[in-house]
Design a protein around this motif. Structure first.
Motif, mmCIF file in Angstrom:
data_model
loop_
_atom_site.group_PDB
_atom_site.id
_atom_site.type_symbol
_atom_site.label_atom_id
_atom_site.label_comp_id
_atom_site.label_asym_id
_atom_site.label_seq_id
_atom_site.Cartn_x
_atom_site.Cartn_y
_atom_site.Cartn_z
ATOM 1 N N LEU A 137 0.816 -1.212 0.000
ATOM 2 C CA LEU A 137 0.000 0.000 0.000
ATOM 3 C C LEU A 137 0.850 1.263 0.000
ATOM 4 C CD1 LEU A 137 -2.784 -1.100 2.516
ATOM 5 C CD2 LEU A 137 -2.970 -0.926 0.037
ATOM 6 N N PHE A 138 2.132 1.126 0.300
ATOM 7 C CA PHE A 138 3.028 2.281 0.261
ATOM 8 C C PHE A 138 3.601 2.526 -1.135
ATOM 9 C CE2 PHE A 138 3.782 0.526 4.644
ATOM 10 C CZ PHE A 138 3.100 1.521 5.324
ATOM 11 N N ASP A 139 3.392 1.595 -2.057
ATOM 12 C CA ASP A 139 4.104 1.641 -3.343
ATOM 13 C C ASP A 139 3.630 2.778 -4.241
ATOM 14 O OD1 ASP A 139 5.543 -0.515 -2.496
ATOM 15 O OD2 ASP A 139 4.414 -1.998 -3.641
ATOM 16 N N ILE A 140 2.336 3.072 -4.226
ATOM 17 C CA ILE A 140 1.797 4.173 -5.047
ATOM 18 C C ILE A 140 1.695 5.403 -4.169
ATOM 19 C CG2 ILE A 140 -0.134 4.976 -6.438
ATOM 20 C CD1 ILE A 140 -0.823 2.088 -7.030
ATOM 21 N N LYS A 141 2.457 6.432 -4.509
ATOM 22 C CA LYS A 141 2.494 7.643 -3.705
ATOM 23 C C LYS A 141 1.460 8.660 -4.203
ATOM 24 C CE LYS A 141 5.965 6.151 -1.248
ATOM 25 N NZ LYS A 141 5.770 5.758 0.173
ATOM 26 N N ASN A 142 1.160 9.610 -3.327
ATOM 27 C CA ASN A 142 0.196 10.674 -3.622
ATOM 28 C C ASN A 142 -1.158 10.109 -4.048
ATOM 29 O OD1 ASN A 142 1.922 12.804 -2.981
ATOM 30 N ND2 ASN A 142 2.851 12.753 -5.016
ATOM 31 N N THR A 143 -1.692 9.287 -3.168
ATOM 32 C CA THR A 143 -3.011 8.702 -3.430
ATOM 33 C C THR A 143 -3.723 8.446 -2.114
ATOM 34 O OG1 THR A 143 -4.181 7.027 -4.735
ATOM 35 C CG2 THR A 143 -2.315 6.275 -3.391
ATOM 36 N N ILE A 144 -4.961 8.008 -2.226
ATOM 37 C CA ILE A 144 -5.782 7.685 -1.061
ATOM 38 C C ILE A 144 -6.394 6.306 -1.251
ATOM 39 C CG2 ILE A 144 -7.773 8.353 0.346
ATOM 40 C CD1 ILE A 144 -7.460 11.174 -0.721
ATOM 41 N N HIS A 145 -6.375 5.524 -0.195
ATOM 42 C CA HIS A 145 -7.175 4.305 -0.112
ATOM 43 C C HIS A 145 -8.331 4.626 0.823
ATOM 44 C CE1 HIS A 145 -3.949 1.856 -1.966
ATOM 45 N NE2 HIS A 145 -3.160 2.684 -1.317
ATOM 46 N N ASN A 146 -9.567 4.352 0.388
ATOM 47 C CA ASN A 146 -10.698 4.720 1.230
ATOM 48 C C ASN A 146 -11.619 3.530 1.476
ATOM 49 O OD1 ASN A 146 -12.028 5.033 -1.521
ATOM 50 N ND2 ASN A 146 -13.740 5.579 -0.183
ATOM 51 N N ALA A 147 -12.548 3.755 2.409
ATOM 52 C CA ALA A 147 -13.459 2.683 2.804
ATOM 53 C C ALA A 147 -14.807 2.835 2.129
ATOM 54 C CB ALA A 147 -13.640 2.716 4.323
ATOM 55 N N VAL A 148 -15.454 1.730 1.947
ATOM 56 C CA VAL A 148 -16.871 1.578 1.625
ATOM 57 C C VAL A 148 -17.221 1.914 0.175
ATOM 58 C CG1 VAL A 148 -19.245 2.123 2.305
ATOM 59 C CG2 VAL A 148 -17.448 2.070 4.032
ATOM 60 N N SER A 149 -17.164 3.211 -0.217
ATOM 61 C CA SER A 149 -17.716 3.552 -1.524
ATOM 62 C C SER A 149 -17.051 4.777 -2.133
ATOM 63 C CB SER A 149 -19.234 3.800 -1.409
ATOM 64 O OG SER A 149 -19.496 4.902 -0.562
ATOM 65 N N GLU A 150 -17.301 4.974 -3.439
ATOM 66 C CA GLU A 150 -16.795 6.128 -4.178
ATOM 67 C C GLU A 150 -17.673 6.322 -5.407
ATOM 68 O OE1 GLU A 150 -12.877 5.243 -6.027
ATOM 69 O OE2 GLU A 150 -13.161 3.225 -5.207
ATOM 70 N N TRP A 151 -17.736 7.565 -5.868
ATOM 71 C CA TRP A 151 -18.561 7.850 -7.035
ATOM 72 C C TRP A 151 -18.066 9.134 -7.687
ATOM 73 C CZ3 TRP A 151 -19.803 8.177 -1.972
ATOM 74 C CH2 TRP A 151 -20.158 9.429 -1.463
ATOM 75 N N ASP A 152 -18.407 9.313 -8.970
ATOM 76 C CA ASP A 152 -18.022 10.517 -9.698
ATOM 77 C C ASP A 152 -19.146 11.545 -9.657
ATOM 78 O OD1 ASP A 152 -15.503 9.602 -10.429
ATOM 79 O OD2 ASP A 152 -16.249 8.642 -12.253
ATOM 80 N N ALA A 153 -18.764 12.822 -9.638
ATOM 81 C CA ALA A 153 -19.748 13.898 -9.617
ATOM 82 C C ALA A 153 -19.227 15.079 -10.420
ATOM 83 C CB ALA A 153 -20.045 14.327 -8.181
ATOM 84 N N ASP A 154 -20.152 15.793 -11.038
ATOM 85 C CA ASP A 154 -19.784 17.008 -11.778
ATOM 86 C C ASP A 154 -19.412 18.102 -10.792
ATOM 87 O OD1 ASP A 154 -20.554 19.748 -13.142
ATOM 88 O OD2 ASP A 154 -20.291 18.291 -14.764
ATOM 89 N N LEU A 155 -18.394 18.876 -11.134
ATOM 90 C CA LEU A 155 -17.882 19.911 -10.246
ATOM 91 C C LEU A 155 -18.936 20.962 -9.913
ATOM 92 C CD1 LEU A 155 -15.160 20.532 -8.860
ATOM 93 C CD2 LEU A 155 -14.608 22.010 -10.801
ATOM 94 N N GLN A 156 -19.952 21.096 -10.754
ATOM 95 C CA GLN A 156 -21.001 22.083 -10.504
ATOM 96 C C GLN A 156 -22.072 21.574 -9.536
ATOM 97 O OE1 GLN A 156 -20.576 25.215 -11.662
ATOM 98 N NE2 GLN A 156 -18.639 24.356 -12.382
#
Length: 292
Positions: A137-156
């Motif tokens: 988990l340390f191999d990829i720098k400048n990133t986040i590992h998160n829990a449960v869920s994720e989704w895309d949204a328009d900036l507006q």
């Protein structure tokens, strides 16, 4: 002591009120262990509650410890001063209080000052699963590992343009038109340098202060908190932290939502049929529960 991990990690919990302190204490006492590269941080309203907690590399701060350096913190994000679970719940309801979820940002500052660039922030109902957490988990720098869920949204959407405008005007940071939104139960930041970590804290802190000072924080009101998923999505995007295809693939977090014990006075519709009450014992009684 031998370390199981090749890099240092900050394990961080924020807790205000007895029920949340109770959960944080139980997590660190029962679900973690001593290791030279594991550093534990708690930000709370009453650090005396944790007297007797024995854990290597443990740092406990009250939020008030940061007031002198960050004076607007007390003005906008102060924690309730309570004597018991019932007192906390009663004040929460009577004052229509909202907890600032972005208080977690001060864990970045704690980690920075301890020379740690890998920071794991969790709600008190969440823990790191060390059957899954490992050095890859340390191999990829400048990133986040998160829990449960994720989704895309328009900036507006969801008033995120307020954040992106602030990032551009004040920090010269640009956001994509579509940003990845990450659930906030658990988040593991893997930064390439301490300077990157400090810049993230400074930017996040500036955005939060700006929102409060200009009454924009009202756009991020949840049922019991000022939430931060949509505040942070543009920030993460500008830093390049949330641009992987999947951020919750590792499943490194074990999440067990515990509303009945932690916030019995403000369930937010998450437990249909359960009646809220500001007195914990009465809450258990009217709902025929033996415990939360």
């Amino acid at each position: 002591m031998h370390s199981k991990f090749k890099e240092k990690v900050a394990i961080c919990y924020s807790c205000s009120g007895e029920s949340y302190r109770e959960s944080a204490l139980r997590q660190i006492r029962d679900n973690y262990f001593d290791d030279d590269n594991l550093h534990y941080f708690i930000i709370t309203d009453d650090k005396s509650y944790f007297d007797g907690l024995e854990r290597k590399n443990l740092v406990i701060n009250e939020l008030s410890d940061f007031y002198k350096e960050f004076p607007l913190l007390e003005k906008y994000e102060a924690l309730l001063d309570s004597k018991s679970k019932t007192d906390y719940a009663t004040q929460f309801v009577e004052k229509n209080y909202l907890y600032s979820f972005s208080l977690m940002r001060f864990h970045l500052l704690q980690a920075y000052r301890s020379d740690i660039s890998n920071v794991c922030m969790m709600c008190t109902d969440t823990r790191v699963d060390f059957n899954i957490f490992n050095d890859t988990l340390f191999d990829i720098k400048n990133t986040i590992h998160n829990a449960v869920s994720e989704w895309d949204a328009d900036l507006q959407e969801k008033s995120m343009h307020i954040i992106s405008d602030r990032l551009k005007d004040t920090h010269n940071l640009e956001c994509s038109n579509t940003v990845r939104v990450l659930d906030a139960a658990g988040r593991f930041f893997v930064m390439d340098t301490l300077d990157s970590l400090k810049k993230l804290f400074d930017t996040w802190n500036d955005v939060i202060v700006y929102l409060y000072e200009n009454d924009h924080i009202k756009h991020f009101i949840g049922s019991y908190v000022y939430h931060d998923e949509y505040i942070l999505a543009p920030v993460y995007n500008a830093f390049g932290l949330n641009k992987r295809e999947v951020h919750c693939l590792s499943r490194m977090f074990d999440v067990n939502h515990n509303q009945l014990q932690e916030r019995f006075w403000r369930l937010g519709g998450s437990n249909p049929g359960i009646m809220e009450h500001t007195d914990y014992d009465e809450f258990l009684k009217i709902n025929n529960l033996s415990n939360g």
